[in-house]
Design a protein around this motif. Structure first.
Motif, short mmCIF file in Angstrom:
data_model
loop_
_atom_site.label_atom_id
_atom_site.label_comp_id
_atom_site.label_asym_id
_atom_site.label_seq_id
_atom_site.Cartn_x
_atom_site.Cartn_y
_atom_site.Cartn_z
N GLU A 89 30.53 21.47 43.31
CA GLU A 89 30.63 21.33 41.09
C GLU A 89 29.00 21.21 40.86
O GLU A 89 29.40 21.77 39.84
CB GLU A 89 31.83 19.99 41.45
N LYS A 90 28.20 20.81 41.73
CA LYS A 90 27.01 20.68 41.01
C LYS A 90 26.54 21.38 40.60
O LYS A 90 25.49 22.45 40.01
CB LYS A 90 26.18 20.04 42.13
N LEU A 91 26.67 22.65 42.03
CA LEU A 91 26.27 24.25 41.56
C LEU A 91 26.57 25.18 39.90
O LEU A 91 25.81 25.73 39.67
CB LEU A 91 26.63 24.85 43.02
N ILE A 92 28.08 25.05 40.78
CA ILE A 92 28.72 25.47 39.11
C ILE A 92 27.68 24.75 38.21
O ILE A 92 27.68 25.56 36.49
CB ILE A 92 29.80 25.24 38.88
N LYS A 93 27.80 23.54 37.62
CA LYS A 93 27.13 22.67 36.41
C LYS A 93 26.09 23.22 36.33
O LYS A 93 25.61 23.48 34.89
CB LYS A 93 27.28 21.17 36.29
N GLN A 94 24.66 23.37 37.13
CA GLN A 94 24.00 23.81 37.50
C GLN A 94 24.04 25.37 36.43
O GLN A 94 22.90 25.33 35.80
CB GLN A 94 23.16 23.89 38.31
N GLN A 95 24.63 26.08 36.76
CA GLN A 95 24.71 27.67 36.19
C GLN A 95 24.86 26.97 34.56
O GLN A 95 24.53 28.39 34.06
CB GLN A 95 25.66 28.77 37.47
N VAL A 96 26.49 27.30 34.77
CA VAL A 96 26.50 26.82 33.44
C VAL A 96 25.22 26.23 32.45
O VAL A 96 25.12 26.84 31.21
CB VAL A 96 27.90 26.54 33.26
#
Length: 105
Positions: A89-96
């Motif tokens: 989830e953290k990686l997805i948020k960073q990518q967004v």
């Protein structure tokens, strides 16, 4: 040949306290690897159980032994899965956020 010292007694009674968890546990200090290891008497083929991830024997050793017991296998797997989900989830948020920054420029 590996050199080691069997730790039968220590200042904080860690070796005795480990035996309360499992009577077959014993501690060695590996002179080659310079670490403490827990082994199990009577275990087939190989007595090695785990390497103590600390430079000294203290309460953390007992906590680590309890946490890593095979009886906790299902719980440990669930903990790992939860942690992996959080990281995902953290990686997805960073990518967004990176995509938003790139599009807004």
């Amino acid at each position: 040949m590996k050199k080691y010292i069997i730790i039968e007694n220590d200042v904080l009674f860690i070796s005795q306290r480990l035996k309360e968890i499992d009577k077959d546990y014993y501690i060695i200090y590996s002179l080659d690897d310079r670490n403490y290891q827990v082994h199990v008497k009577g275990q087939s083929k190989n007595s090695y159980a785990f390497t103590i991830p600390f430079s000294c024997l203290d309460e953390r050793t007992i906590d680590y032994a309890l946490k890593t017991r095979s009886e906790r296998q299902d719980e440990i797997i669930k903990e790992i899965d939860r942690e992996n989900e959080k990281l995902q989830e953290k990686l997805i948020k960073q990518q967004v956020e990176k995509i938003k920054e790139a599009l807004c420029q």
